[in-house]
Motif scaffolding. Structure first.
Motif, PDB file in Angstrom:
ATOM      1  N   THR A  38     -10.858  12.436   2.218  1.00  0.00           N
ATOM      2  CA  THR A  38     -11.832  11.494   1.708  1.00  0.00           C
ATOM      3  C   THR A  38     -12.695  12.284   0.733  1.00  0.00           C
ATOM      4  O   THR A  38     -12.964  13.472   0.958  1.00  0.00           O
ATOM      5  CB  THR A  38     -12.713  10.874   2.817  1.00  0.00           C
ATOM      6  OG1 THR A  38     -13.352  11.905   3.549  1.00  0.00           O
ATOM      7  CG2 THR A  38     -11.892  10.000   3.747  1.00  0.00           C
ATOM      8  N   ARG A  82     -14.837   2.427   1.885  1.00  0.00           N
ATOM      9  CA  ARG A  82     -15.420   1.279   2.586  1.00  0.00           C
ATOM     10  C   ARG A  82     -14.362   0.254   3.021  1.00  0.00           C
ATOM     11  O   ARG A  82     -14.622  -0.598   3.864  1.00  0.00           O
ATOM     12  CB  ARG A  82     -16.515   0.624   1.742  1.00  0.00           C
ATOM     13  CG  ARG A  82     -16.039  -0.004   0.460  1.00  0.00           C
ATOM     14  CD  ARG A  82     -17.215  -0.573  -0.346  1.00  0.00           C
ATOM     15  NE  ARG A  82     -16.802  -1.045  -1.638  1.00  0.00           N
ATOM     16  CZ  ARG A  82     -16.314  -2.257  -1.873  1.00  0.00           C
ATOM     17  NH1 ARG A  82     -16.197  -3.111  -0.892  1.00  0.00           N
ATOM     18  NH2 ARG A  82     -15.947  -2.598  -3.095  1.00  0.00           N
ATOM     19  N   LYS A 113     -10.038   0.842   7.443  1.00  0.00           N
ATOM     20  CA  LYS A 113     -10.332   0.307   8.766  1.00  0.00           C
ATOM     21  C   LYS A 113     -10.492   1.437   9.779  1.00  0.00           C
ATOM     22  O   LYS A 113      -9.922   2.517   9.620  1.00  0.00           O
ATOM     23  CB  LYS A 113      -9.213  -0.640   9.195  1.00  0.00           C
ATOM     24  CG  LYS A 113      -9.117  -1.852   8.297  1.00  0.00           C
ATOM     25  CD  LYS A 113      -7.988  -2.753   8.695  1.00  0.00           C
ATOM     26  CE  LYS A 113      -7.951  -3.942   7.745  1.00  0.00           C
ATOM     27  NZ  LYS A 113      -6.711  -4.650   7.792  1.00  0.00           N
ATOM     28  N   ARG A 114     -11.259   1.170  10.808  1.00  0.00           N
ATOM     29  CA  ARG A 114     -11.483   2.166  11.867  1.00  0.00           C
ATOM     30  C   ARG A 114     -10.172   2.650  12.470  1.00  0.00           C
ATOM     31  O   ARG A 114     -10.013   3.824  12.776  1.00  0.00           O
ATOM     32  CB  ARG A 114     -12.362   1.586  12.965  1.00  0.00           C
ATOM     33  CG  ARG A 114     -13.801   1.479  12.573  1.00  0.00           C
ATOM     34  CD  ARG A 114     -14.634   1.035  13.754  1.00  0.00           C
ATOM     35  NE  ARG A 114     -15.984   0.779  13.307  1.00  0.00           N
ATOM     36  CZ  ARG A 114     -16.732  -0.201  13.749  1.00  0.00           C
ATOM     37  NH1 ARG A 114     -16.273  -1.014  14.683  1.00  0.00           N
ATOM     38  NH2 ARG A 114     -17.950  -0.370  13.291  1.00  0.00           N
ATOM     39  N   LYS A 115      -9.245   1.736  12.624  1.00  0.00           N
ATOM     40  CA  LYS A 115      -7.934   2.066  13.195  1.00  0.00           C
ATOM     41  C   LYS A 115      -7.227   3.131  12.350  1.00  0.00           C
ATOM     42  O   LYS A 115      -6.633   4.069  12.870  1.00  0.00           O
ATOM     43  CB  LYS A 115      -7.093   0.786  13.278  1.00  0.00           C
ATOM     44  CG  LYS A 115      -5.748   0.952  13.907  1.00  0.00           C
ATOM     45  CD  LYS A 115      -5.032  -0.404  13.961  1.00  0.00           C
ATOM     46  CE  LYS A 115      -3.654  -0.261  14.535  1.00  0.00           C
ATOM     47  NZ  LYS A 115      -2.929  -1.535  14.559  1.00  0.00           N
ATOM     48  N   GLU A 116      -7.305   2.998  11.018  1.00  0.00           N
ATOM     49  CA  GLU A 116      -6.675   3.970  10.124  1.00  0.00           C
ATOM     50  C   GLU A 116      -7.381   5.326  10.230  1.00  0.00           C
ATOM     51  O   GLU A 116      -6.733   6.370  10.275  1.00  0.00           O
ATOM     52  CB  GLU A 116      -6.700   3.482   8.680  1.00  0.00           C
ATOM     53  CG  GLU A 116      -5.951   4.381   7.724  1.00  0.00           C
ATOM     54  CD  GLU A 116      -5.755   3.790   6.341  1.00  0.00           C
ATOM     55  OE1 GLU A 116      -5.130   4.477   5.506  1.00  0.00           O
ATOM     56  OE2 GLU A 116      -6.217   2.659   6.072  1.00  0.00           O
ATOM     57  N   LYS A 117      -8.712   5.310  10.310  1.00  0.00           N
ATOM     58  CA  LYS A 117      -9.461   6.568  10.457  1.00  0.00           C
ATOM     59  C   LYS A 117      -9.100   7.268  11.766  1.00  0.00           C
ATOM     60  O   LYS A 117      -8.910   8.485  11.795  1.00  0.00           O
ATOM     61  CB  LYS A 117     -10.972   6.308  10.405  1.00  0.00           C
ATOM     62  CG  LYS A 117     -11.496   5.978   9.027  1.00  0.00           C
ATOM     63  CD  LYS A 117     -12.991   5.737   9.078  1.00  0.00           C
ATOM     64  CE  LYS A 117     -13.519   5.280   7.740  1.00  0.00           C
ATOM     65  NZ  LYS A 117     -14.960   4.984   7.796  1.00  0.00           N
ATOM     66  N   ARG A 118      -9.001   6.497  12.843  1.00  0.00           N
ATOM     67  CA  ARG A 118      -8.614   7.085  14.137  1.00  0.00           C
ATOM     68  C   ARG A 118      -7.219   7.689  14.072  1.00  0.00           C
ATOM     69  O   ARG A 118      -6.965   8.770  14.579  1.00  0.00           O
ATOM     70  CB  ARG A 118      -8.694   6.027  15.253  1.00  0.00           C
ATOM     71  CG  ARG A 118     -10.101   5.741  15.733  1.00  0.00           C
ATOM     72  CD  ARG A 118     -10.103   4.983  17.056  1.00  0.00           C
ATOM     73  NE  ARG A 118      -9.349   3.744  17.035  1.00  0.00           N
ATOM     74  CZ  ARG A 118      -9.838   2.548  16.735  1.00  0.00           C
ATOM     75  NH1 ARG A 118     -11.120   2.417  16.408  1.00  0.00           N
ATOM     76  NH2 ARG A 118      -9.076   1.479  16.758  1.00  0.00           N
ATOM     77  N   LYS A 137      -7.310  10.967  12.122  1.00  0.00           N
ATOM     78  CA  LYS A 137      -7.878  12.034  12.952  1.00  0.00           C
ATOM     79  C   LYS A 137      -6.850  12.542  13.954  1.00  0.00           C
ATOM     80  O   LYS A 137      -6.708  13.749  14.153  1.00  0.00           O
ATOM     81  CB  LYS A 137      -9.125  11.549  13.689  1.00  0.00           C
ATOM     82  CG  LYS A 137     -10.350  11.440  12.821  1.00  0.00           C
ATOM     83  CD  LYS A 137     -11.538  10.977  13.625  1.00  0.00           C
ATOM     84  CE  LYS A 137     -12.765  10.855  12.752  1.00  0.00           C
ATOM     85  NZ  LYS A 137     -13.940  10.407  13.521  1.00  0.00           N
TER      86      LYS A 137
END
Length: 166
Positions: free
Chosen positions: A41, A149, A152-157, A160
């Motif tokens: 990012t 922005r 999605k949270r799912k993609e960030k998780r 990680k």
């Protein structure tokens, strides 16, 4: 009126000499991650646009070169978070054509992006395997690079987990 529309349409169709379009299928986060050399990012801190004129050898003896013009854009990013790959600086440059129909990305200055990038050793918009250049990082609209922005949270998780970041 109807005749002029038909005639104009026919003329436009036959006047187009080369059409480029981007067509890609939606990949999973895992596929994007595995296919990328550098995933991060970052914030766009500089945009450098150039118009490039290039020649391509042809088999035609009367016209041995085809001249083409395209846009080359360097986007300099300040890395916020590195998910995959290595870099010796907190800044990285991504080169693309900046277009949509040819699969290039365009990023707004100061925007924050999730970037799936990969090394290329051919000139932008050049599919010839014989004309190698010094490797550089690029990305396309097919890589699912997007504004931070919109991630999605799912993609960030998932990123990680794939990168081993806690």
């Amino acid at each position: 009126m109807k005749k002029s529309i038909v005639l104009t349409s026919i003329l436009l169709i036959f006047s187009i000499s080369e059409i480029c379009a981007c067509s890609c299928y939606k990949k999973s986060v895992t596929e994007n991650y595995k296919g990328a050399d550098l995933v991060f990012t970052g914030k766009v801190v500089e945009v450098i646009e150039q118009r490039v004129i290039d020649s391509i050898p042809t088999a035609n003896k009367l016209n041995p070169f085809k001249i083409r013009r395209y846009r080359r854009v360097e986007f300099k990013f300040k890395i916020i978070k590195l998910y995959k790959g290595e870099t010796d600086s907190e800044f990285v440059s991504i080169y693309t054509t900046g277009g949509i129909s040819d699969c290039g990305n365009y990023f707004q200055l100061n925007s924050k992006q999730l970037v799936y990038s990969y090394f290329k050793d051919r000139r932008l918009n050049d599919w010839s395997t014989e004309r190698k250049v010094k490797p550089y990082l690029s990305t396309t609209t097919c890589s699912q690079t997007k504004e931070l922005r919109r991630v999605k949270r799912k993609e960030k998780r998932k990123l990680k987990k794939l990168s081993g970041i806690k």
